[in-house]
Structure formats: C-alpha cells, structure tokens
Write a protein that holds these residues in place. Sequence first.
Motif, short mmCIF file in Angstrom:
data_model
loop_
_atom_site.label_atom_id
_atom_site.label_comp_id
_atom_site.label_asym_id
_atom_site.label_seq_id
_atom_site.Cartn_x
_atom_site.Cartn_y
_atom_site.Cartn_z
N ALA A 225 -5.20 67.52 45.28
CA ALA A 225 -6.36 67.43 44.40
C ALA A 225 -6.26 68.35 43.20
O ALA A 225 -6.95 68.14 42.19
CB ALA A 225 -7.62 67.76 45.19
N SER A 226 -5.41 69.37 43.27
CA SER A 226 -5.34 70.34 42.17
C SER A 226 -4.82 69.73 40.89
O SER A 226 -5.07 70.25 39.80
CB SER A 226 -4.45 71.52 42.58
N GLN A 227 -4.09 68.60 41.02
CA GLN A 227 -3.54 68.01 39.80
C GLN A 227 -4.61 67.35 38.94
O GLN A 227 -4.37 67.02 37.80
CB GLN A 227 -2.48 66.99 40.18
N PHE A 228 -5.81 67.17 39.54
CA PHE A 228 -6.91 66.57 38.76
C PHE A 228 -7.83 67.63 38.17
O PHE A 228 -8.82 67.30 37.53
CB PHE A 228 -7.73 65.64 39.65
N GLU B 38 -8.51 70.94 35.77
CA GLU B 38 -7.99 71.75 34.69
C GLU B 38 -7.90 73.20 35.13
O GLU B 38 -8.66 73.67 35.97
CB GLU B 38 -8.91 71.64 33.46
N ILE B 39 -6.99 73.94 34.52
CA ILE B 39 -6.74 75.31 34.97
C ILE B 39 -7.95 76.21 34.77
O ILE B 39 -8.18 77.16 35.53
CB ILE B 39 -5.51 75.89 34.22
N SER B 40 -8.77 75.91 33.77
CA SER B 40 -9.95 76.74 33.54
C SER B 40 -11.00 76.59 34.64
O SER B 40 -11.91 77.40 34.75
CB SER B 40 -10.58 76.40 32.19
N TYR B 41 -10.86 75.53 35.48
CA TYR B 41 -11.82 75.30 36.55
C TYR B 41 -11.24 75.63 37.92
O TYR B 41 -11.85 75.33 38.93
CB TYR B 41 -12.30 73.86 36.55
N THR B 42 -10.08 76.20 37.97
CA THR B 42 -9.46 76.50 39.25
C THR B 42 -10.13 77.71 39.90
O THR B 42 -10.81 78.51 39.24
CB THR B 42 -7.97 76.80 39.07
N THR B 43 -9.93 77.85 41.20
CA THR B 43 -10.54 78.95 41.94
C THR B 43 -10.05 80.30 41.44
O THR B 43 -10.81 81.26 41.34
CB THR B 43 -10.23 78.80 43.44
N GLY B 44 -8.75 80.38 41.11
CA GLY B 44 -8.23 81.64 40.62
C GLY B 44 -8.89 82.10 39.34
O GLY B 44 -9.26 83.28 39.19
N GLU B 45 -9.05 81.17 38.39
CA GLU B 45 -9.72 81.52 37.13
C GLU B 45 -11.17 81.89 37.37
O GLU B 45 -11.73 82.79 36.75
CB GLU B 45 -9.61 80.36 36.15
N HIS B 46 -11.82 81.18 38.29
CA HIS B 46 -13.23 81.45 38.58
C HIS B 46 -13.39 82.85 39.18
O HIS B 46 -14.28 83.61 38.78
CB HIS B 46 -13.76 80.40 39.54
N LEU B 47 -12.53 83.19 40.13
CA LEU B 47 -12.62 84.52 40.75
C LEU B 47 -12.31 85.62 39.75
O LEU B 47 -12.94 86.69 39.76
CB LEU B 47 -11.67 84.59 41.95
N GLN C 164 -8.56 54.24 38.87
CA GLN C 164 -7.17 54.16 38.44
C GLN C 164 -6.36 55.35 38.94
O GLN C 164 -5.20 55.23 39.32
CB GLN C 164 -7.12 54.08 36.91
N SER C 165 -6.99 56.54 38.95
CA SER C 165 -6.27 57.73 39.42
C SER C 165 -5.95 57.62 40.90
O SER C 165 -4.86 57.97 41.34
CB SER C 165 -7.12 58.97 39.15
N LEU C 166 -6.90 57.13 41.68
CA LEU C 166 -6.65 56.98 43.11
C LEU C 166 -5.56 55.94 43.38
O LEU C 166 -4.75 56.09 44.29
CB LEU C 166 -7.95 56.61 43.82
N GLU C 167 -5.57 54.88 42.60
CA GLU C 167 -4.52 53.87 42.77
C GLU C 167 -3.16 54.45 42.42
O GLU C 167 -2.14 54.17 43.07
CB GLU C 167 -4.82 52.68 41.86
N HIS C 168 -3.10 55.27 41.40
CA HIS C 168 -1.83 55.82 40.91
C HIS C 168 -1.15 56.69 41.97
O HIS C 168 0.08 56.70 42.09
CB HIS C 168 -2.08 56.63 39.65
N VAL C 169 -1.93 57.42 42.75
CA VAL C 169 -1.34 58.30 43.76
C VAL C 169 -1.29 57.66 45.13
O VAL C 169 -0.95 58.31 46.11
CB VAL C 169 -2.13 59.62 43.83
#
Length: 614
Positions: free
Chosen positions: A5-8, A10-19, A526-531
């Motif tokens: 799920a991390s590929q969907f 953005e880095i600014s919304y990741t747990t690391g950036e949030h913490l 479309q994203s779910l189909e792609h993966v």
Amino acid sequence: MKLNASQFVEISYTTGEHLASYASKFHPLKDEAYWGHYNGPRIVCDEGKRRGKGSMEYRLQPGPVNPEVLKQQETHRSKAIWDGDDKGSLRCRSHLAMHKGFLVSDRVVDFIRESQFYFIHRVVGLKFNVDFITALVERWRPETHTFHLTVGEATVTLQDVQVLLGLRIRGDVVTGTSACNWRALIYELLGRTPGEEDLKGASLRIGWLTEHFSGLPEQANEQVLHQYVRAYLLILMATVMFPDKSGNDIQVVYLPLLRDLDAIDDFSWGSAVLATLYRNLCRSSNMKARDIGGPLILLQLWAWERITIARPIVTGPENPPLIQGPYPLGSQHQLRVDSLGRRWLSVHRRRPQGTTITTLLGYRDALDNMRPDQFVWQPYPQAIFSFLPEACYNDLGEWCVVSPMICFDIVEWHLPNRVARQFGWKQNIPEPADTEPKLHKMDKRGAHSRNWAEYHSAYLAMWFRRYQFRFIGVEDNSDMGYNDPYMAHGFAEVHRTCNTEIQAMPQEVPPHYRNIMSNIRDNTSQSLEHVGYSHLLQQFHQPTQETQVEEQHEERGDGSTMQESTAEDDETLQVFRRRSRRTNTSMSPINEQGTPEPSKAKKIWSRLRGKKKT
C-alpha cells in the motif's frame, strides 16, 4: 502477489514524516483509564438530523425539541433568523447622550452620597456592545426568563443587581397611580412649570430638565438644593435605571416617590430595575422588535462578569493593596465605596489582545459554540465582598426569592430555581415555569387614571410574602457533566441554537462533487487492476440496483436486459485482467465539462463486469 500500500502514498503523508512533524508535540494517553473527564456537549443521535440515503441532505432542527415548554417560538426572534428574516442588530435606547450635557453640582453629589443612587451616579458612562447584547436577546426566552446557552440556562438575578449596581432589594414596591395633575406636581417638587411641548401626559422631555437644572447656583438654599437633587434623580432614572424607547422622555410617575428625599432608600429599586430589564428583553425577543430599552447597563455588566467571550480586561491600579490573588477592582475604583460594576467602565478596562469577535455573526457563533469554561457561574466569591460597601450585599437573603417583581405597570417573575448553579447549588430539572405572558402585553397606554398599586394588589401581596418562597438548594460546586439529567433530558428539550451558518449547508451533493467522486472511484479501480487485486473492486464499489440500471442504460443505450454470462465471456474477462496487469493505466483524459472521458478499455471492462454480476 502481496499488495504494498505504501506505493500509493505520497512521502509527505507517510508515517515517518508524520512522526517527525508531530511526535514531539503529541503525547497520547493510550490507556482509557487515564483519560480525563469529558465535560463537553452531549452528542445524541437525532433522527431529525439524519442524512438522506444517497445524498447530502441535512435536515437540521435548531430546536426546541419539546414545543410544550417554549410556546412562543413562532413569534420569537430566533425563528425569524432561521427563516432568513434577519434584521441585524437592535438599536439600544439608553439616553446616555442626554446625561453628558447635564452638569452635576458637588452639593448634589454630596447629598445623594449616602443613598443607593450614588452607586448609579458612579457607573454612568458605560458604553454598550450592541452586537453582543443583540446576540444575548436572541437567546432570551420569555417563557422562562432565562438565556438559553449551550452550558444551560442563565439569567440576571437580584444578586447581580445589588452587587453590580448597589441597589437595594428589600423595601416597598415601586408603584403608584397614573391619575395625577403632573404639571402641578412638577411645580411643587421642582419649582418650575414645563411648557405644553415639554410635558405630554406623564412624559416629560429630558431636555427640559437639562436646560433648567444643569448646575446648581452657588447661593441656593436647601429647598432649591432638594429641587435640583430630584431633577438629577429623574435624569438617572431616565438614562440608566428606567430608560424607555421614546427617545428623549422620562415618565414622571416616579416623581411622587421622591417627595421625601430621606425616604428614597425605603423602596426596592433593585427589583424594579430588574423587572424593567426582563420586560424589555421579553419584548425585544419578538421577531418584530427593532430596538430595545431598559437598564441595558445591567445586562452589559452581567454579561462581562459571567461570559468570558471577548470581554475586556480590567486594568487595576499601579500600586494595588497586598492581597492574595489579583486585585478585583479598577484603576479608579474607590475601595468600599463603589459597587462592583464600576470596574468595567472604559477608564478601567482595555481590549484583550487577539480579540477577533466584533460582529453580530461572530457573537452568535461564539455563543452557539460556548465551552463550559467560558461561563462563570459564581463570579462573586465571598472574598470580593470585603472590597465593596455593605449596601452591595446586605440583602443576601433576598437574592433567591421566587416572587413577582413590580414597577408600576410592569410585573415580571424572578425564578432563581432555574439557575441554581449561579448560587453554588445543584441544578435539578426545574418545574415548568409560568411567567404569565399576558403580563408582557400590559403597559401604561390607555391607563392614565389607573392606580397600579390596587390593580396589582395580588402581586403586591406575593411580594410582601416572598420570604415564604425562597429557593434553597443543595450545595454543589462541581462541574456539570454532559450526561447530567438536567443537560441530557431537562435542558436538551428546550435549548435552541441561533447559528444560521449550518442552515446554508447544501441540500444535495453538487454536480462537480459527483464528478470528483466518480473520478476517484475510476482511478482506484484501475490501480487495483494494475497490481492484480481487481477482486477488491467488489468491496470498493458495490453499486445499488438503481446505479446498475443507469450503467446498463449508458452502455447498451436501448434499455434491454443484460444477457447471461457465457464461458466465452469469462475467458475474455480473464484475458482482459491479464492485459490490465501488464498495462500501466493512467488517468483518463478530461473533457471540456471537467469530467474524465471513458476509455475504450474501461467500456469493455464495465460491460464484462456487468455480465459477470448478472
């Protein structure tokens, strides 16, 4: 294949950036046992506020829930606001401008220094916050004689009158007769005769008093001094205590009560002032009212003492006495001489920094979202009485009487049992109130020869027996929780909000919102189909029967029913899925209407999916 799920994200919304951004500022208490007690508003599911299925329709009902309590809602000012007929701020009739041109002699001030009118003389000059007063009037209920706030019911009581203005509660009723030769009485007690244009009935022009009694002659004898004292007391009544909405007149019905100046403190001027305020609040809460009169200085002082929303800050003296805690009086407040209300004059206060509430809409919103800590239930602690004269608290036993208050034609009920928390007592669900709405329609018009003491004899008898109806509660200074029976059942039935901003919510989802949501749904598909996780589409989007019919009509265009899925269709569907995994699908192009154009692959997928479901 495992979904990452991390590929969907953005880095600014990741747990690391949030913490990294917020961890140092947030200290959660994970164990529920350590959570603090919740004192906020009680949130209850209301069927009247439920959204309609498939839309954003929001049927907000501002209240009251129980129409049997607030029976005058159809004519109340709050209903007109909710119906879109907002007349804006009320016009406050105070006549304070008339007082500015009146020169008071030192001998006149010295004469009234020992009377309760000296406290009124000391608070003259207070400026009103018209928008704040209007917002309070919109929450005044004539049925209960209380303001309906989010924290509960509150009102101005006899306690506030005596502490803030120094007016006595104990004493004779302020009443009399309207049948009198007023011109002859004015000559007898004031020594002058007003002209035809200055006196109409019992209404005397304030300008006439200013012209003839401003400034006492130096060689005036005692008789002339008494005449000037009576004239100044009439000025105080006209501008502070009993101002009406006439513009520039004073009712001379009070003049007979000033005949014996040594006995002016024998009357209950405090109850008369509070009755006048109640009457003006009741009338101004009507949707047809455009202005308000009465002792608004009392209402303004009460609001600043108890409501912390945008109230000014009292400026103390440079060298205050050494006491425990902050010095409560103003910079020019005379210790044990002035009433508590004088500390709120403009010379003693300053505007708090960061104040943003300056309009009527702002005060409405602030009162509708008031927190429990923004209302002071007991602003007069026992320690503060040591700074005030004895006249501000010597009638303490009168503060909690359930009794009618009388001022000539005005009769209004004092109901301290509905605001027990203002006296440090536990607030139970009060009994149904009867403020006798018929009394609100009574005035001096058409009653020029009426003896009000005889006309209200039944209420006078209740006033003299008021000690038998004193309300005594159970001491409880704890904060009231949202689940208290009073807040959960009693007050919840009668509370009403005036915040009309919620009413402006869209009644249905705007078309561009539907386009955005449709775009998000298609891209997720479309994203779910792609993966390789297209089977999650069933969980992500479960169209209703109505939606399926619309999609079928859009794809087929003839309204015919879908055919059964065949083995060939199943094989085609599997091939399409495999191709989708190898294809990096992107967002569909946007047409001129701002909506994504369906691609050919999407059309095929939609048709196959519909066949498979069928």
